[in-house]
Design a protein around this motif. Sequence first.
Motif, short mmCIF file in Angstrom:
data_model
loop_
_atom_site.label_atom_id
_atom_site.label_comp_id
_atom_site.label_asym_id
_atom_site.label_seq_id
_atom_site.Cartn_x
_atom_site.Cartn_y
_atom_site.Cartn_z
N ARG A 176 0.84 -1.21 0.00
CA ARG A 176 0.00 0.00 0.00
C ARG A 176 0.87 1.25 0.00
N ALA A 177 1.89 1.24 0.84
CA ALA A 177 2.76 2.42 0.92
C ALA A 177 3.45 2.68 -0.41
N ARG A 178 3.83 1.61 -1.08
CA ARG A 178 4.54 1.77 -2.35
C ARG A 178 3.65 2.43 -3.39
N ARG A 179 2.36 2.10 -3.32
CA ARG A 179 1.42 2.68 -4.29
C ARG A 179 1.22 4.17 -4.04
N ARG A 180 1.55 4.61 -2.82
CA ARG A 180 1.29 6.02 -2.47
C ARG A 180 2.48 6.92 -2.75
N ARG A 181 3.54 6.37 -3.29
CA ARG A 181 4.72 7.20 -3.53
C ARG A 181 4.37 8.40 -4.38
#
Lengths: 216, 216
Positions: A207-212
Amino acid sequence: MSPRRIDPTLATALLEAAARLLAEEGAAGLTTRRLAAAVGASTTAVYTHFGGMDNLVRAMVHEGFARLHRRMSTVRATSDAVADVMALGYAYRANSLDHPQLYQVMFGSAALGGFALSEGDRQHGKYTLQPLVDAVARATEQGRFRAGDPLLVAQNMWIALHGLVSLELGGYLIDPYDADVCFEAQLRSLMAGAGDDYEATAASLARARRRRSPRA
Amino acid sequence: MSPRRIDPTLATALLEAAARLLAEEGAAGLTTRRLAAAVGASTTAVYTHFGGMDNLVRAMVHEGFARLHRRMSTVRATSDAVADVMALGYAYRANSLDHPQLYQVMFGSAALGGFALSEGDRQHGKYTLQPLVDAVARATEQGRFRAGDPLLVAQNMWIALHGLVSLELGGYLIDPYDADVCFEAQLRSLMAGAGDDYEATAASLARARRRRSPRA
DNA sequence: GCGGTTACGTAACAGCGTTACTTCATCGAA
DNA sequence: TTCGATGAAGTAACGCTGTTACGTAACCGC
């Protein structure tokens, strides 16, 4: 040459030129004479406006911390606080890679005329860390992290992040594992170290990676 | 002054004087002229023996890595591999605090005449990390750490350790939590992050703490 | 319009790394 | 034993750095 009465504020012009010089040529390229030439002034301008090279650098560092804080503040709180923590990690590293030379000056990795942070400067850095402290606190409330002081946990995460960015910028991470691999491995390790379930971290990491953020 | 024919090797005298100057006055105090004055020679001595200031610094850095490796090698393998890993952490930090200025030069936290590590220098750093890699491998075999590449795990631990030492030497760790507190908290977090049971780590930490070498 | 303050340039000082050029000691060979 | 070569050292300079004393010109309040 006759005195010039052009710029509304030569001080801001000096700061902008200094930032450009530092970014383009590194710490070694940032000298009073090149600075003066860049803004079409004399070297004394640095002294009338900043009282010396180190104060000018200090102003740049303050701006760097403010930008870092702004960047960290763009990370919104979600229902997955662990993902928020890792998103903050991404933001931290992205900001550092966008302004590598400034980062190295901010954290002492580039000596610039005997420049050293004052006590007040360090308070500034503490303020910068606040979004991470908040996210850690929420992750603790959500039961993902084991009970503990969020400030201490966040500080340890920041320490590890700084270590990675510092060594990455210095070119110490080569080998089979480059900085990207180390970074994500470290995120997982940090979350697990804080108490999160190792497998649960994986989903949050995705999820965090998608929010970059795409760019600074 | 007439030429002098005193020292068997002026090169070693230069290196010793450089180490002393760096330790006592920091990177800013290490200049060719002060170096020359310290050994009673001319500044050209640096060039005949090292070909320039940066090569002399490189020699010092190599010595620094060698000493770090020696220090790490004094940590013996025991039946508690996790304690060994943390003992290596203690050794790493102790060596850094014994030679703070040198550490900052080794890892780029003090610019010294545009000095930069070469590819070969980085190989040296990799070699230095080997004791930690071995300990991590044994902790993995003992089932304390979850399965994974010991090199990657060790590298992440080193990254975090460097972050701590780097910020500590830079004076960034103040607040309620000083460097000592952060260090031990980080050791526990790192072991937990690698897969060790959080409570089991505590016992190993106590063992590692008892093994601290008194002095360099 | 005028005096004080401020901003700026000029020129210099000390110190930095670096580099011709010179001198001198040592060593090997004739 | 003398001679030439080698190499290590010093002297002096170049261009660069941050910094500062001093002179000057522009602005601002009266």
